[in-house]
Motif scaffolding. Sequence first.
Motif, short mmCIF file in Angstrom:
data_model
loop_
_atom_site.label_atom_id
_atom_site.label_comp_id
_atom_site.label_asym_id
_atom_site.label_seq_id
_atom_site.Cartn_x
_atom_site.Cartn_y
_atom_site.Cartn_z
N CYS A 96 -3.69 -0.53 0.18
CA CYS A 96 -4.65 -1.36 0.90
C CYS A 96 -4.13 -2.78 0.95
CB CYS A 96 -6.03 -1.29 0.25
SG CYS A 96 -6.11 -1.95 -1.44
N LYS B 223 -12.87 1.37 -4.26
CA LYS B 223 -11.52 1.94 -4.18
C LYS B 223 -10.56 1.13 -5.06
CE LYS B 223 -12.51 4.90 -0.86
NZ LYS B 223 -12.37 6.32 -0.95
N ASN C 206 -5.78 -1.61 -7.64
CA ASN C 206 -5.99 -0.57 -6.64
C ASN C 206 -6.01 0.80 -7.32
OD1 ASN C 206 -6.26 0.90 -4.34
ND2 ASN C 206 -4.22 0.47 -3.54
N SER D 188 -6.67 3.64 -5.39
CA SER D 188 -6.66 4.60 -4.30
C SER D 188 -5.42 4.41 -3.44
CB SER D 188 -7.95 4.41 -3.48
OG SER D 188 -8.11 5.44 -2.55
N LYS E 81 -1.17 2.11 -4.82
CA LYS E 81 -1.99 2.63 -5.91
C LYS E 81 -1.42 2.16 -7.24
CE LYS E 81 -4.09 6.78 -7.78
NZ LYS E 81 -4.31 8.20 -7.61
N CYS F 85 -8.60 -3.70 1.21
CA CYS F 85 -9.00 -3.20 -0.11
C CYS F 85 -10.52 -3.27 -0.20
CB CYS F 85 -8.37 -4.04 -1.21
SG CYS F 85 -6.56 -3.95 -1.27
#
Length: 173
Positions: A72, A41, A67, A69, A106, A37
């Motif tokens: 991650c 982002k 998050n 995006s 996400k 991460c």
Amino acid sequence: MRAITLTVTAVAAALVLTACDDGGGSDKGTGTNSSACRIGKVSVQIGTASVAPAAGDTGEVPVSITNQSAACTLDGFAGVELHAGSTSATVPALKGAKAQKLKLAKGDSASFTISYVRGKAGDKTGLEAKTVKISLPGSGTSQSFPWSYGPVAGKGSAGAPDASVSAFQQAGD
């Protein structure tokens, strides 16, 4: 003619091989991990703190990460540095805490806590922190926030803050 063809083929093969990596997923030389991460982002926010009211009291500062995006991973502890002008101190992980690997899709969130002991104003063994710099494990980026919770007491060796960082906890379901 055959020698030239073999030479060109050998040179082309060498170029292809030097363009390959080991597929390990880390950005070599940068200390970063491609699935980690990254600030930018994910959003990082400092929540409402339980401020230590007087010297010797303990305070807690919650930090949340959401998050924004693609999926991650948080694998390890957050990096936390307290800064007072040109002086800085790294905040260690909470003694005995075990980092857990968290995968954030996400919209998923995680949090950690910065615990600290408030110091006396002007005490040379403490740190008159003005900012806190936060980085995520495996990422080469960081973000700074104002530190408005008073001086941090010193512990042990000069410059070591009496503070710690907890492990990440998955937020929500």
